[in-house]
Design a protein around this motif. Structure first.
Motif, mmCIF file in Angstrom:
data_model
loop_
_atom_site.group_PDB
_atom_site.id
_atom_site.type_symbol
_atom_site.label_atom_id
_atom_site.label_comp_id
_atom_site.label_asym_id
_atom_site.label_seq_id
_atom_site.Cartn_x
_atom_site.Cartn_y
_atom_site.Cartn_z
ATOM 1 N N CYS A 140 49.768 36.708 58.304
ATOM 2 C CA CYS A 140 49.481 35.889 57.115
ATOM 3 C C CYS A 140 50.649 34.967 56.793
ATOM 4 O O CYS A 140 50.451 33.872 56.246
ATOM 5 C CB CYS A 140 49.197 36.782 55.907
ATOM 6 N N ARG B 177 43.883 35.102 59.203
ATOM 7 C CA ARG B 177 43.755 36.445 59.742
ATOM 8 C C ARG B 177 43.368 36.401 61.231
ATOM 9 O O ARG B 177 43.332 35.335 61.839
ATOM 10 C CB ARG B 177 42.678 37.216 58.971
ATOM 11 N N ASN C 272 47.606 33.200 54.727
ATOM 12 C CA ASN C 272 46.443 34.102 54.659
ATOM 13 C C ASN C 272 45.481 34.000 55.839
ATOM 14 O O ASN C 272 44.368 34.531 55.772
ATOM 15 C CB ASN C 272 45.680 33.888 53.350
#
Length: 553
Positions: free
Chosen positions: A378, A303, A301
């Motif tokens: 991700c 970014r 996750n």
């Protein structure tokens, strides 16, 4: 033996520049990490009569640590090496279940004749169920969806065209699976290797709602493959572009809380192979980092940093201008600063971002009714190895199929150097080291020599005494302190008809020998007991050498 054909799969040469691209703090070897730790014991220190402080557990652990380092230095004397191919894949399926083929994802690197089919397959899935409150709270659909994906995986790799109609030689067996709400990890090996897989264990750590629920967290499987220990972790870390600290914390929680109960025998065996910098005393579990090779994959996750507007990220991603985006990749930044994944490596990314797409398309999600999200990498695969030369990444890429999710699958094939230990040779070296240590330790212990170990008085008459000498010599390198002590469960040093003089003494190295006189006396009381059969003229004396051993006379 694990084996691969000619290396036609091109190594990911960019991997070698990973450190330069995303610098990380100095990686200490596990030996160095071990020596930097404070020695912790479960037992308290003890003070002896002479005021010296001792801790037997600490002494044993320090000895174990020394033996471990010697074993590691000589590991090539009892270990042979071979190669295996290992496939790792990760995919956030976004709770989708359409029967779209997995072959392009799982079998992408097998080659035209499947000559590069991997020996080990590890696949992690995220969001196999919708992460709603009901599924998170009661885990209602996880087992059903787990079975679905396990069957899909096995059907893919064991299809007749993939095994060339020879499943016993080219097929795969599921070693283990572990799930937690939307997370699932599966590990498979080719049939010829299944009997060389041992000490399989798994665990999970929830780090989601309230810091413990399973909507976020990690699942892990560890095993011993031949004599190489492997650990596979699949995680789904905290979401939202701004929540970098949350992702770092989730990683740390999974890493620190995930332990595998494998038993003291398995731990001792691994240490004996020189594979793990962990003391054997009292340990029956291992952590993620206590393995020769760790593979960490999943929807991590991370970014693109918020300093770049979402619209600009989209523009660069669509133009496949990756360099500016990679410079602002949060995982690269956090690793370079040493805040997460310390000691892990990742191949250089040459593929477009893997999130976020309109399901079923290769178009970034920009529909008006959907929240606009910046594309990001991700989905990642990282690794950590005790010996970095024992693993080489051959490919690192994303798969364009299946595309039913808003994430693209990511895969990597790696060449793994596998250990095979000759236990007979290992035990011979271990015995040699133990004897060496004992020999040197014994030089610091007191040693005495006795000229006799039994006294025979011959015939002794009534009201007579006979005295026989025992000569004690200090044959060691330190002071020898000795004393006679009662036998177990007795209060007296000897029977009433026997006496010893002196009952204790001290000899420094090189000092003249000392004589102990042992006297046997037949008095009236002793004679009566002998005549009635209540006594015999036979006894044992215990001479105790302080900080040494007992001598029985």
């Amino acid at each position: 033996r694990p084996a691969v054909g000619a290396a036609a799969i091109v190594p990911n040469t960019a991997t070698a520049t990973t450190a330069a691209a995303t610098p990380s703090p100095k990686k200490y070897s596990r030996i160095e990490q071990l020596e930097q730790k404070v020695l912790v014991t479960r037992t308290a220190d003890e003070e002896s009569e002479d005021g010296r402080i001792r801790n037997k557990e600490a002494m044993a652990k320090i000895s174990d640590s020394w033996i471990y380092k010697q074993i590691r230095a000589r590991v090539t004397e009892f270990t042979s090496y071979s190669q295996s191919l290992m496939f790792c894949g990760t995919w956030n399926v976004n709770a989708k279940g359409k029967d779209e083929g997995l072959e392009d994802f799982i079998c992408a690197d097998w080659g035209p004749n499947h000559q590069y089919a991997p020996d080990i397959i590890a696949v992690g899935f995220q969001e196999i169920v919708d992460l709603n409150a009901v599924n998170v709270a009661v885990d209602s659909k996880t087992q059903q969806r787990t079975q679905y994906w396990v069957e899909r995986l096995l059907q893919t790799v064991n299809a007749p065209k993939m095994t060339h109609n020879d499943p016993q030689r080219n097929g795969y067996v599921l070693i283990h699976q572990q799930s937690l709400v939307g997370l699932l990890i599966c590990v498979l090996v080719r049939m010829p290797h299944r009997n060389r897989v041992s000490h399989v264990a798994s665990n999970f750590v929830g780090v989601g709602v309230m810091g413990m629920m399973g909507n976020k967290g990690g699942v892990a499987i560890r095993m011993q493959y031949y004599d190489t220990t492997l650990c596979f972790v699949c995680s789904h870390l905290a979401a939202h572009r701004e929540n970098v600290a949350g992702r770092n914390a989730d990683f740390a929680n999974v890493l620190n809380k995930c332990n595998f109960e494998v038993g003291e025998k398995a731990v001792a065996e691994v240490i004996r192979n020189g594979s793990m910098s962990q003391w054997a005393s009292g340990n029956s579990s291992v952590g993620i980092a206590d393995h020769d090779v760790v593979l960490w994959l999943g929807d991590l996750n991370y970014r693109i940093d918020e300093s770049m507007p979402t619209e600009q990220v989209l523009k660069l991603a669509e133009a496949k201008n990756l360099a500016p985006l990679l410079k602002l990749d949060q995982l690269n930044i956090e690793r370079a600063e040493g805040r997460v994944f310390k000691g892990f490596m990742e191949g250089i990314i040459t593929f477009p971002p893997t999130y976020k797409y309109q399901p079923g398309t290769d178009v970034h999600e920009q529909r008006p009714d959907k929240k606009l999200r910046a594309p990001a990498w991700c989905d990642r695969i990282l690794w950590m190895a005790e010996d970095p030369t024992h693993i080489q990444q051959m490919t690192y890429k994303r798969s364009e199929s299946p595309n039913i999710s808003d994430h693209k699958p990511v895969l990597s094939t790696m060449k793994l150097i596998v250990k095979d230990v000759n236990k007979q040779k290992r035990e011979a070296i271990y015995k040699e080291l133990m004897m060496l240590l004992d020999r040197h330790e014994n030089q610091t212990l007191p040693v005495i020599g006795l000229d006799v170990n039994a006294l025979k008085f011959g015939k002794v008459g009534y009201q007579q005494s006979v005295t026989l000498p025992i000569t004690v010599t200090n044959t060691g390198n330190v002071v020898a302190k000795f004393r006679f002590v009662p036998k177990l469960d007795e209060n007296m040093l000897c029977k009433s008809w026997l006496s010893v003089q002196p009952t204790y003494g001290l000899l420094i190295p090189g000092e003249q020998s000392l004589t102990i006189n042992v006297t046997l006396t037949i008095d009236n009381v002793t004679a009566q007991m002998l005549n009635s059969g209540r006594e015999v003229l036979d006894d044992t004396l215990v001479l105790r050498l302080e900080n040494g051993c007992d001598y029985y006379l």
